[in-house]
Design a protein around this motif. Structure first.
Motif, PDB file in Angstrom:
ATOM      1  N   GLU A   1       0.859  -1.182   0.000  1.00  0.00           N
ATOM      2  CA  GLU A   1       0.000   0.000   0.000  1.00  0.00           C
ATOM      3  C   GLU A   1       0.893   1.230   0.000  1.00  0.00           C
ATOM      4  N   PHE A   2       0.531   2.220  -0.800  1.00  0.00           N
ATOM      5  CA  PHE A   2       1.194   3.520  -0.740  1.00  0.00           C
ATOM      6  C   PHE A   2       0.312   4.520  -1.475  1.00  0.00           C
ATOM      7  N   GLY A   3       0.745   5.747  -1.537  1.00  0.00           N
ATOM      8  CA  GLY A   3      -0.071   6.781  -2.177  1.00  0.00           C
ATOM      9  C   GLY A   3      -1.063   7.334  -1.174  1.00  0.00           C
ATOM     10  N   GLY A   4      -2.344   7.059  -1.391  1.00  0.00           N
ATOM     11  CA  GLY A   4      -3.359   7.503  -0.458  1.00  0.00           C
ATOM     12  C   GLY A   4      -3.576   9.004  -0.430  1.00  0.00           C
ATOM     13  N   ILE A   5      -3.038   9.711  -1.404  1.00  0.00           N
ATOM     14  CA  ILE A   5      -3.190  11.166  -1.411  1.00  0.00           C
ATOM     15  C   ILE A   5      -4.634  11.522  -1.759  1.00  0.00           C
ATOM     16  N   GLY A   6      -5.139  12.542  -1.090  1.00  0.00           N
ATOM     17  CA  GLY A   6      -6.531  12.902  -1.256  1.00  0.00           C
ATOM     18  C   GLY A   6      -6.707  14.266  -1.903  1.00  0.00           C
ATOM     19  N   GLN A   7      -7.889  14.443  -2.463  1.00  0.00           N
ATOM     20  CA  GLN A   7      -8.260  15.735  -3.038  1.00  0.00           C
ATOM     21  C   GLN A   7      -9.751  15.904  -2.825  1.00  0.00           C
ATOM     22  N   ASN A   8     -10.101  16.909  -2.016  1.00  0.00           N
ATOM     23  CA  ASN A   8     -11.505  17.107  -1.686  1.00  0.00           C
ATOM     24  C   ASN A   8     -12.263  17.615  -2.912  1.00  0.00           C
ATOM     25  N   VAL A   9     -13.514  17.262  -2.968  1.00  0.00           N
ATOM     26  CA  VAL A   9     -14.357  17.666  -4.092  1.00  0.00           C
ATOM     27  C   VAL A   9     -15.591  18.375  -3.549  1.00  0.00           C
ATOM     28  N   SER A  10     -16.416  18.842  -4.447  1.00  0.00           N
ATOM     29  CA  SER A  10     -17.636  19.525  -4.009  1.00  0.00           C
ATOM     30  C   SER A  10     -18.558  18.549  -3.298  1.00  0.00           C
ATOM     31  N   GLU A  11     -19.432  19.086  -2.477  1.00  0.00           N
ATOM     32  CA  GLU A  11     -20.351  18.256  -1.690  1.00  0.00           C
ATOM     33  C   GLU A  11     -21.194  17.344  -2.577  1.00  0.00           C
ATOM     34  N   GLU A  12     -21.401  17.745  -3.807  1.00  0.00           N
ATOM     35  CA  GLU A  12     -22.198  16.957  -4.747  1.00  0.00           C
ATOM     36  C   GLU A  12     -21.672  15.534  -4.882  1.00  0.00           C
TER      37      GLU A  12
ATOM     38  N   GLU B   1      -2.779  12.681   3.025  1.00  0.00           N
ATOM     39  CA  GLU B   1      -2.353  13.958   2.455  1.00  0.00           C
ATOM     40  C   GLU B   1      -3.534  14.531   1.678  1.00  0.00           C
ATOM     41  N   ILE B   2      -3.796  15.802   1.841  1.00  0.00           N
ATOM     42  CA  ILE B   2      -4.862  16.471   1.098  1.00  0.00           C
ATOM     43  C   ILE B   2      -4.230  17.481   0.147  1.00  0.00           C
ATOM     44  N   ASP B   3      -4.562  17.384  -1.117  1.00  0.00           N
ATOM     45  CA  ASP B   3      -4.085  18.331  -2.122  1.00  0.00           C
ATOM     46  C   ASP B   3      -5.245  19.248  -2.509  1.00  0.00           C
ATOM     47  N   GLU B   4      -4.984  20.537  -2.534  1.00  0.00           N
ATOM     48  CA  GLU B   4      -6.067  21.507  -2.654  1.00  0.00           C
ATOM     49  C   GLU B   4      -6.697  21.540  -4.038  1.00  0.00           C
ATOM     50  N   THR B   5      -5.931  21.214  -5.064  1.00  0.00           N
ATOM     51  CA  THR B   5      -6.463  21.246  -6.427  1.00  0.00           C
ATOM     52  C   THR B   5      -6.192  19.927  -7.127  1.00  0.00           C
ATOM     53  N   ILE B   6      -6.929  19.682  -8.198  1.00  0.00           N
ATOM     54  CA  ILE B   6      -6.705  18.458  -8.960  1.00  0.00           C
ATOM     55  C   ILE B   6      -5.347  18.510  -9.662  1.00  0.00           C
ATOM     56  N   GLU B   7      -4.885  19.692 -10.011  1.00  0.00           N
ATOM     57  CA  GLU B   7      -3.559  19.828 -10.622  1.00  0.00           C
ATOM     58  C   GLU B   7      -2.477  19.420  -9.627  1.00  0.00           C
ATOM     59  N   ALA B   8      -2.640  19.871  -8.363  1.00  0.00           N
ATOM     60  CA  ALA B   8      -1.673  19.498  -7.326  1.00  0.00           C
ATOM     61  C   ALA B   8      -1.716  17.995  -7.073  1.00  0.00           C
ATOM     62  N   TRP B   9      -2.925  17.429  -7.084  1.00  0.00           N
ATOM     63  CA  TRP B   9      -3.078  15.993  -6.863  1.00  0.00           C
ATOM     64  C   TRP B   9      -2.351  15.208  -7.953  1.00  0.00           C
TER      65      TRP B   9
ATOM     66  N   ASP C   1      -5.020  12.701 -14.521  1.00  0.00           N
ATOM     67  CA  ASP C   1      -4.737  13.170 -15.876  1.00  0.00           C
ATOM     68  C   ASP C   1      -4.354  11.916 -16.666  1.00  0.00           C
ATOM     69  N   VAL C   2      -5.225  11.474 -17.542  1.00  0.00           N
ATOM     70  CA  VAL C   2      -5.086  10.148 -18.147  1.00  0.00           C
ATOM     71  C   VAL C   2      -3.753   9.990 -18.873  1.00  0.00           C
ATOM     72  N   ASP C   3      -3.371  10.958 -19.672  1.00  0.00           N
ATOM     73  CA  ASP C   3      -2.113  10.839 -20.412  1.00  0.00           C
ATOM     74  C   ASP C   3      -0.917  10.768 -19.465  1.00  0.00           C
ATOM     75  N   GLN C   4      -0.931  11.587 -18.424  1.00  0.00           N
ATOM     76  CA  GLN C   4       0.184  11.583 -17.469  1.00  0.00           C
ATOM     77  C   GLN C   4       0.288  10.244 -16.763  1.00  0.00           C
ATOM     78  N   TRP C   5      -0.844   9.731 -16.272  1.00  0.00           N
ATOM     79  CA  TRP C   5      -0.814   8.479 -15.531  1.00  0.00           C
ATOM     80  C   TRP C   5      -0.447   7.312 -16.436  1.00  0.00           C
ATOM     81  N   LYS C   6      -0.959   7.297 -17.639  1.00  0.00           N
ATOM     82  CA  LYS C   6      -0.567   6.238 -18.574  1.00  0.00           C
ATOM     83  C   LYS C   6       0.941   6.238 -18.791  1.00  0.00           C
ATOM     84  N   SER C   7       1.504   7.427 -18.955  1.00  0.00           N
ATOM     85  CA  SER C   7       2.946   7.548 -19.183  1.00  0.00           C
ATOM     86  C   SER C   7       3.729   7.098 -17.967  1.00  0.00           C
ATOM     87  N   ASP C   8       3.293   7.507 -16.776  1.00  0.00           N
ATOM     88  CA  ASP C   8       4.014   7.130 -15.555  1.00  0.00           C
ATOM     89  C   ASP C   8       3.918   5.639 -15.280  1.00  0.00           C
ATOM     90  N   ILE C   9       2.765   5.052 -15.544  1.00  0.00           N
ATOM     91  CA  ILE C   9       2.609   3.615 -15.320  1.00  0.00           C
ATOM     92  C   ILE C   9       3.425   2.830 -16.337  1.00  0.00           C
TER      93      ILE C   9
END
Length: 614
Positions: free
Chosen positions: A507-518, A535-543, A592-600
């Motif tokens: 297990e690793f990662g576990g970084i979080g990013q809060n979203v709207s109440e919806e 860990e909480i990241d304030e924006t999806i870009e930071a996440w 970010d699909v392209d970024q994650w595909k590349s990293d994986i």
């Protein structure tokens, strides 16, 4: 309303009293479930051509059922009664389920048996047919069947199931995984009742004029199949009688061509060969259909040819799939749903998660201290996802007594026996992070040996996370958020990398990013625990930036040291957790699909470059 199939008549509710409750969060499938849920054949590895589902609207009430056909409220089966889909959405310790059915005068044709099947009832179930006990079952994750031939009669019959679920009850230590009556952050809403499909066994194949759901007096009760990369199929066909009748197995490829026929004896292990089979792997999940005939009974199944092993490459222990090492990267998969809790809304919703992971480049997932329905494992077999399967744990921070440990071990055996045919499963996990793991002796020592005896074709991860005494095929480290995989550094309570075993970042990662109440689980207690995320990241870009950094660290450990596999936390948000690749309602994909595909892909390329390289 009456429905009829093969002469058996079911009295069904008009469903006017049933409606989906409003959950704290819904999905795109919540209001599409209807009153005929999960119409798929429930056991794809032991399939007959004729069968009758019992899914749909039942009567339900709190307490123990009365005799006859008690009247309660309409409930949807299968579903957890705590779920919105059930129409109940409350948690009780003891409850009952009931329905009626009618049968034709042909019911008791000599020499045939009628079976009733349940795929999972949480936790203890007592089944009654016409006020007589058909049988009992203990364990919330396992399938079971009862022969009810002598209990049914011509005309109207009653079916009742009494359920007792002692989750969090004093004096009980049972396999519950992450269920709790008091959900908080990493522990979630519990599941009680008939939460997987219920159904009748099919019609005998030998006499086509028989019009009742039945099977021959001798019928197949279990089919164990293991097919390796060399084309050898090891088979044991267990029947209801201890006969030595001839077994005939026909192997068919995906074009419909028969490629082999094997023969042996019922209730005895035997083997036969398929010449040059196409192998099963995540990149090429080839499956072969099986037709198994014993006497008058015939069942269909499937298998995939692959070999799982631990081997050494350039001095490093590696997990080998068909003799090759490739990096295995997956997610921690909880298998919870905001509308169904343990039960996905439907098949489309269930495979949605798997397809999202495949699209990002993941080739594996860890089914975390939960067991799914058989169709989930079939989907992983078909789509090409390697599975690490956990044994559901007893409650964390408590230790069992001798009787409780014995019962948990009995159910561990059931996990293996009921799931060892799926090609996608390649590792069993016994303990997670020391939860209910006895410390004054090491049960994982003999349990690892036991699992290897029950299933010698797979790897065993004896202790995922910590409380590690050196057993099993994997050295499994958990660390948030940064990885520490097969590397010369670690943080307590993990242990230094053991070079005698395969290194996995369990297990690793576990970084979080809060979203709207919806998109949040709208329960204040859950919302209040969001800040417990690693860990909480304030924006999806930071996440996404942080995800890139952590996957780059992991790549370094693959390149420099001995990391062979890793598990990212997690597939989806769950209740008070916001660290999923997907939100809990499955409406937002964070990566970010392209970024994650590349990293994986970079992880896989790094592992590939290590082959043959010191």
């Amino acid at each position: 309303m009456r429905t009829s199939l093969f002469g058996l008549i079911f009295l069904t509710s008009s469903a006017l009293g049933y409606e989906v409750k409003t959950p704290p969060l819904d999905t795109d499938w919540t209001y599409k479930v209807g009153t005929d849920p999960w119409p798929d054949y429930p056991r794809p590895q032991l399939q007959r051509s004729r069968w009758q589902s019992l899914n749909g609207i039942w009567q339900w009430g709190e307490g123990t059922s009365e005799s006859g056909y008690p009247q309660g409220i309409d409930v949807l089966v299968p579903s957890c009664i705590e779920s919105a889909l059930s129409g109940v959405m409350q948690s009780v310790r003891t409850s009952w389920f009931a329905r009626e059915f009618e049968v034709s005068e042909d019911l008791n044709r000599k020499g045939y048996n009628i079976l009733i099947n349940f795929e999972a009832v949480d936790y203890q179930a007592t089944v009654y047919i016409n006020d007589q006990i058909a049988g009992n079952n203990t364990g919330g994750y396992w399938r079971f069947s009862f022969d009810i031939t002598d209990l049914v009669k011509e005309g109207t019959n009653t079916l009742r199931v009494d359920v007792f679920d002692p989750t969090d009850a004093d004096g009980y230590m049972i396999p519950i995984g992450k269920q709790t009556l008091n959900p908080s952050h990493i522990f979630y809403t519990p599941c009680s009742g008939i939460w997987q499909s219920s159904w009748w066994i099919p019609i005998a194949e030998v006499e086509t004029n028989i019009s009742i759901p039945s099977v021959p007096a001798q019928y197949v009760t279990q089919l164990d199949v293991a097919a390796d990369m060399h084309g050898t199929i090891d088979v044991t066909v267990t029947t209801s009688k201890s006969s030595k009748d001839v077994v005939r197995i026909t192997v068919t490829d995906d074009s419909g061509k028969d490629v082999a026929i094997g023969k042996g004896r019922a209730n005895e292990a035997f083997s036969f060969k398929v010449s040059s089979p196409s192998l099963w792997s995540p990149d090429s999940p080839t499956l072969y259909n099986l037709t198994v005939a014993v006497g008058d009974d015939k069942v269909a199944s499937y298998t995939g040819f692959r070999t799982i092993a631990s081997g050494e490459i350039d001095g490093v222990k590696r997990p080998l799939i068909n003799g090759e090492f490739f990096f295995q990267f997956g997610t921690l998969d909880q298998g919870f749903w905001p509308d169904g809790i343990h039960t996905p809304p439907n098949h489309e919703a269930m495979v949605f998660d798997i397809k999202q992971l495949k699209n990002l480049g993941f080739n594996m997932l860890r089914k975390h201290i939960k067991v799914e329905n058989a169709l989930f494992y079939r989907a992983c077999d078909e789509l090409g996802i390697l599975l690490i399967q956990d044994m559901p744990s007893m409650p964390a921070n408590r230790l069992p007594n001798a009787d409780q440990q014995k019962e948990w071990e009995r159910q561990l055996d059931i996990l293996i026996e009921q799931h060892k045919n799926y090609p996608s499963i390649y590792t069993w996990i016994i303990y997670n992070e020391g939860w209910a793991q006895i410390r004054d002796y090491y049960p994982e020592e003999y349990l690892t040996k036991r699992l290897k005896s029950l299933d010698p074709t797979r790897l065993v991860d004896s202790t995922s996370g910590w409380v590690d005494h050196g057993y099993g095929d994997w050295h499994d480290n958990h660390h948030y958020a940064n990885p520490q995989c097969g590397a010369p550094f670690y943080s307590t309570p993990s242990t230094p990398y053991d070079r005698k075993r395969i290194a996995i970042q369990g297990e690793f990662g576990g970084i979080g990013q809060n979203v709207s109440e919806e998109h949040l689980w709208k329960v204040q207690k859950a919302i209040d625990t969001i800040n417990q995320t690693y860990e909480i990241d304030e924006t999806i870009e930071a996440w996404n930036y942080r995800g890139h950094v952590l996957l780059s660290e992991l790549r370094d450990q693959v390149e420099k040291w001995a990391c062979s596999a890793a598990i990212w936390t997690q597939t989806t948000d769950v209740e008070g957790e916001v660290n999923g690749l997907l939100t809990y309602d499955r409406r937002i994909l964070r990566p970010d699909v392209d970024q994650w595909k590349s990293d994986i892909q970079a992880l896989k390329d790094a592992a590939k470059a290590r082959n043959g390289k010191k």
